[in-house]
Motif scaffolding. Structure first.
Motif, mmCIF file in Angstrom:
data_model
loop_
_atom_site.group_PDB
_atom_site.id
_atom_site.type_symbol
_atom_site.label_atom_id
_atom_site.label_comp_id
_atom_site.label_asym_id
_atom_site.label_seq_id
_atom_site.Cartn_x
_atom_site.Cartn_y
_atom_site.Cartn_z
ATOM 1 N N SER A 120 0.836 -1.210 0.000
ATOM 2 C CA SER A 120 0.000 0.000 0.000
ATOM 3 C C SER A 120 0.868 1.257 0.000
ATOM 4 O O SER A 120 0.573 2.232 -0.700
ATOM 5 C CB SER A 120 -0.918 -0.001 1.226
ATOM 6 N N GLN A 122 3.930 1.497 -1.147
ATOM 7 C CA GLN A 122 4.586 1.612 -2.448
ATOM 8 C C GLN A 122 3.646 2.237 -3.481
ATOM 9 O O GLN A 122 4.032 3.109 -4.260
ATOM 10 C CB GLN A 122 5.034 0.223 -2.924
ATOM 11 N N LYS A 123 2.392 1.793 -3.466
ATOM 12 C CA LYS A 123 1.397 2.336 -4.391
ATOM 13 C C LYS A 123 1.129 3.816 -4.090
ATOM 14 O O LYS A 123 1.032 4.640 -5.009
ATOM 15 C CB LYS A 123 0.099 1.536 -4.286
ATOM 16 N N SER A 126 3.976 5.963 -5.308
ATOM 17 C CA SER A 126 3.923 6.172 -6.755
ATOM 18 C C SER A 126 2.890 7.238 -7.110
ATOM 19 O O SER A 126 3.122 8.091 -7.974
ATOM 20 C CB SER A 126 3.586 4.854 -7.465
ATOM 21 N N SER A 127 1.742 7.191 -6.439
ATOM 22 C CA SER A 127 0.694 8.187 -6.684
ATOM 23 C C SER A 127 1.181 9.587 -6.326
ATOM 24 O O SER A 127 0.894 10.563 -7.026
ATOM 25 C CB SER A 127 -0.558 7.847 -5.867
#
Length: 345
Positions: A120, A122-123, A126-127
């Motif tokens: 979560s 990592q995502k 990225s966002s």
């Protein structure tokens, strides 16, 4: 032979005391064992309940904070650059606090919960990077020549010689954050170039790399006979196909694959993982440079928490027997001070 036991006085309905009854000792032992087992189960249940409560608290708090960051990113747009910059700064701070929250909670979370939380993060990271590029794009022309006729040509690499090697000015790297395809060079990046960015170091041979900052993640791939030093990494360091090298960095998690004859001076707040490796040697992180304490804060890492000896070898599952694929560097063999090239940039 008379049975061993304990005499117990038994009274009748008139209040008179009858002859003592002898209770066998084995019965007393059995009752005592039953009471102790009941107490043990009660303690285990209470401990499990506390652990579950902590886990539930982490999950609910983590998800709530993650949702808050996502909402901040959704509301951020390029119509007001100053407002967008402030929102991104607040979102970055919340993200770093979320990373620290995970690091502090690892001791009572399951491996599955840890992996889910890391995915979560990592995502979300990225966002955050995508939103920053969208609303606050970098002005690439700032690094190019003022001559309009030559504006389409990349800026020439500035080099100086230091002790027989070439020092490459990292500021010329505009579109890519990292270094690739270099031999016998000193490669440097400053904090403003790599802060909360994904950094890639690949296909390097006999190079000295200095990263004076706190990247989001660090990827080291296909390097040989290199010395790589990096400031605090917010999340993970990924190492693959590394040979005869020295790696020095603090991070949240380390994953090392297909690596041989490499020494790692490590500060890790969760765990280090190796797979398909041999000849890996670990020692505690020892590098220091001006500003590194502030970079620990930006990265969300605790400088007082270092699990550098807690290494999981995915190719060695024999419980109770140390993995032959990694060892600790004896104190007499450790490097106490690394050469700095910062002044030669």
């Amino acid at each position: 032979m008379a049975a061993l036991g304990v005499e117990v006085n038994v009274g009748n309905d008139d209040g008179e005391t009858n002859t003592a009854v002898k209770v066998p000792e084995r019965v007393l032992r059995r009752d005592q064992a039953r009471l102790e087992e009941a107490e043990r189960r009660r303690n285990v249940k209470e401990s499990q309940t506390v652990s579950e409560e902590k886990s539930d608290f982490f999950t609910s708090t983590f998800n709530a904070e993650k949702t808050a960051v996502e909402e901040m990113l959704s509301s951020c747009n390029d119509s007001d650059r100053d407002k967008a910059a402030k929102t991104l700064e607040e979102a970055t701070l919340k993200f770093q606090q979320l990373q620290k929250f995970l690091n502090d909670s690892i001791m009572f979370l399951t491996q599955y919960e840890i992996r889910q939380a890391q995915a979560s993060l990592q995502k979300l990271q990225s966002s955050l990077a995508e939103k920053r590029d969208e609303v606050l794009p970098k002005k690439k022309f700032a690094f190019r020549s003022r001559n309009t006729g030559a504006s389409k040509q990349p800026a020439p690499i500035q080099q100086t010689t230091v002790a027989g090697t070439v020092v490459v000015d990292a500021a010329v790297s505009v579109d890519q954050c990292g270094f690739s395809n270099a031999d016998n060079q000193v490669l440097i990046k400053q904090n403003e170039e790599i802060q909360q960015c994904d950094v890639l170091l690949s296909h390097l041979t006999n190079c000295k790399v200095r990263l004076y900052g706190c990247p989001s993640t660090l990827h080291i791939k296909n390097v040989r006979k290199c010395e790589i030093l990096c400031g605090p990494v917010s999340s993970s360091v990924f190492v693959d196909q590394c040979t005869d090298s020295t790696l020095v960095f603090p991070c949240q998690q380390l994953r090392t694959h297909n690596t041989t004859a490499t020494q790692i001076y490590l500060h890790v707040t969760s765990r280090a993982i190796i797979e398909d490796c041999n000849g890996i040697r670990f020692a505690p992180f020892t590098w220091a440079y001006p500003g590194i304490h502030d970079h620990y804060k930006v990265a969300g890492l605790d400088p007082n928490r270092n699990n550098w000896t807690e290494v999981d070898d995915f190719n060695w599952l024999a419980a109770g027997t140390p993995s032959p694929n990694w060892t600790v560097i004896p104190e007499t063999e450790r490097i106490c001070k690394f050469l700095t090239y910062k002044d030669h940039k």
